[in-house]
Design a protein around this motif. Sequence first.
Motif, short mmCIF file in Angstrom:
data_model
loop_
_atom_site.label_atom_id
_atom_site.label_comp_id
_atom_site.label_asym_id
_atom_site.label_seq_id
_atom_site.Cartn_x
_atom_site.Cartn_y
_atom_site.Cartn_z
N ILE A 40 50.13 5.01 43.92
CA ILE A 40 51.43 4.90 44.81
C ILE A 40 50.69 5.15 46.46
O ILE A 40 49.97 6.03 46.54
CB ILE A 40 52.38 5.98 44.58
CG1 ILE A 40 52.95 5.89 42.90
CG2 ILE A 40 53.46 5.92 45.27
CD1 ILE A 40 53.59 7.43 42.60
N ILE A 41 51.09 4.34 47.33
CA ILE A 41 50.78 4.40 48.55
C ILE A 41 51.98 4.04 49.72
O ILE A 41 52.38 3.00 49.39
CB ILE A 41 49.52 3.46 49.09
CG1 ILE A 41 48.43 3.97 48.22
CG2 ILE A 41 48.97 3.46 50.45
CD1 ILE A 41 46.97 3.15 48.50
N HIS A 42 52.45 5.22 50.26
CA HIS A 42 53.89 4.96 50.95
C HIS A 42 54.74 4.35 50.07
O HIS A 42 55.50 3.02 50.55
CB HIS A 42 53.45 3.85 52.41
CG HIS A 42 52.40 4.63 53.23
ND1 HIS A 42 52.88 5.92 53.80
CD2 HIS A 42 51.25 4.13 53.61
CE1 HIS A 42 51.84 6.14 54.66
NE2 HIS A 42 50.83 5.32 54.49
N HIS A 55 35.71 -1.33 45.43
CA HIS A 55 36.01 -0.63 46.21
C HIS A 55 34.81 0.08 47.04
O HIS A 55 34.01 0.57 46.36
CB HIS A 55 37.02 0.54 45.89
CG HIS A 55 37.37 1.45 46.84
ND1 HIS A 55 37.19 3.05 46.46
CD2 HIS A 55 38.00 1.29 48.07
CE1 HIS A 55 37.76 3.51 47.87
NE2 HIS A 55 38.17 2.51 48.58
N PRO A 56 34.69 -0.17 48.27
CA PRO A 56 33.69 0.10 49.25
C PRO A 56 33.54 1.45 49.02
O PRO A 56 32.15 2.09 49.33
CB PRO A 56 33.93 -0.32 50.53
CG PRO A 56 34.86 -1.61 50.26
CD PRO A 56 35.66 -0.99 49.23
N GLY A 57 34.55 2.42 49.02
CA GLY A 57 34.43 3.87 48.87
C GLY A 57 34.05 4.30 47.36
O GLY A 57 33.98 5.45 47.16
N GLY A 58 33.83 3.46 46.44
CA GLY A 58 33.65 3.78 45.25
C GLY A 58 34.80 3.97 44.14
O GLY A 58 35.73 4.25 44.73
N GLU A 59 34.47 3.79 42.86
CA GLU A 59 35.31 3.87 41.79
C GLU A 59 35.78 5.21 41.49
O GLU A 59 37.02 5.46 41.24
CB GLU A 59 34.58 3.38 40.67
CG GLU A 59 35.51 3.06 39.52
CD GLU A 59 34.80 2.29 38.29
OE1 GLU A 59 33.57 1.99 38.59
OE2 GLU A 59 35.50 2.29 37.19
N GLU A 60 34.97 6.13 41.87
CA GLU A 60 35.30 7.52 41.54
C GLU A 60 36.60 8.19 42.17
O GLU A 60 37.12 8.69 41.54
CB GLU A 60 34.01 8.42 41.75
CG GLU A 60 34.13 9.99 40.83
CD GLU A 60 34.08 9.80 39.52
OE1 GLU A 60 34.69 10.60 38.99
OE2 GLU A 60 33.36 8.88 38.90
N VAL A 61 36.50 7.85 43.32
CA VAL A 61 37.86 8.39 44.22
C VAL A 61 38.98 7.79 43.94
O VAL A 61 39.99 8.42 43.94
CB VAL A 61 37.30 8.13 45.90
CG1 VAL A 61 36.53 9.24 46.44
CG2 VAL A 61 37.05 6.79 46.23
N LEU A 62 38.96 6.59 43.50
CA LEU A 62 40.19 6.02 42.94
C LEU A 62 40.71 6.58 41.72
O LEU A 62 41.88 6.64 41.44
CB LEU A 62 39.83 4.27 42.94
CG LEU A 62 39.53 3.57 44.16
CD1 LEU A 62 39.67 2.24 43.85
CD2 LEU A 62 40.61 4.00 45.13
N LEU A 63 39.51 6.78 40.74
CA LEU A 63 40.06 7.16 39.38
C LEU A 63 40.52 8.60 39.63
O LEU A 63 41.47 8.94 38.90
CB LEU A 63 38.73 7.23 38.79
CG LEU A 63 38.77 7.20 37.20
CD1 LEU A 63 39.63 6.14 36.69
CD2 LEU A 63 37.47 7.52 36.54
N GLU A 64 40.15 9.26 40.55
CA GLU A 64 40.69 10.57 40.83
C GLU A 64 42.17 10.64 41.06
O GLU A 64 43.04 11.41 40.60
CB GLU A 64 40.24 11.49 41.79
CG GLU A 64 38.94 12.20 41.46
CD GLU A 64 38.05 12.74 42.72
OE1 GLU A 64 38.50 12.97 43.74
OE2 GLU A 64 36.90 12.83 42.41
N GLN A 65 42.55 9.45 41.83
CA GLN A 65 43.80 9.51 42.48
C GLN A 65 44.95 8.37 41.57
O GLN A 65 45.85 8.44 41.53
CB GLN A 65 43.99 8.67 43.79
CG GLN A 65 43.28 9.36 44.82
CD GLN A 65 43.79 10.75 45.27
OE1 GLN A 65 45.08 10.78 45.33
NE2 GLN A 65 42.87 11.74 45.50
N ALA A 66 44.02 7.88 40.26
CA ALA A 66 45.08 6.92 39.59
C ALA A 66 46.24 7.83 38.92
O ALA A 66 46.17 8.79 38.43
CB ALA A 66 43.96 6.28 38.67
#
Length: 146
Positions: A40-42, A55-66
């Motif tokens: 969810i974003i905005h 994702h240029p910032g890595g998969e890990e950060v997205l997984l944390e927020q998934a």
Amino acid sequence: MSKETDTKVVNNSTSDGSNVQYYTRQEIQAHNMSGDAWLIIHEKVYDITTFMEEHPGGEEVLLEQAGADATESFEDVGHSTDAREMLQQYYIGELHMDDREKESKKEVYVTTSEESRSWTTLFIPAIAVVLVGIMYRYYMMESKSS
Ligand code: HEM
């Protein structure tokens, strides 16, 4: 003609004529793994499953927020306009109206702070007027006795 307009209102359609899909936080939360990840974003919902590896910032950060609301972390990073435009590709719907309580709370805070601000702006000149009045009385009494 008018029929078309009616249908649009009832279906809550987007500009391309397709229906908007609403998801609850509970539904979104189930999509919290690398093979199936939503964000969810905005208050918009994105299926980022295919984007994770890119994702240029890595998969890990997205997984944390998934499965959760990533608005704050997305904004904290200060993503570029390109990144914001990329979001559109993964858009699948909107956060359910019943799950948008944060926004209404924010509005309440804004109203309260504005109210208190207008209180102080009235209060300070009122004190100044009273003080001037006292000083004037004191001055008159002094000049009468001399
Ligand atoms: C679908 C949502 C997202 C998209 C499309 C996206 C896209 C991008 C893009 C294109 C970049 C390269 C830099 C830029 O252009 O700003 C980037 C970098 C980055 N992103 Fe994301 N991002 C998303 C979500 C997130 C989230 C939720 C987080 C944090 C939890 C995050 C953390 C980062 C980080 C740490 C970098 C690296 C910044 C740097 O090295 O300067 N991103 N992202």
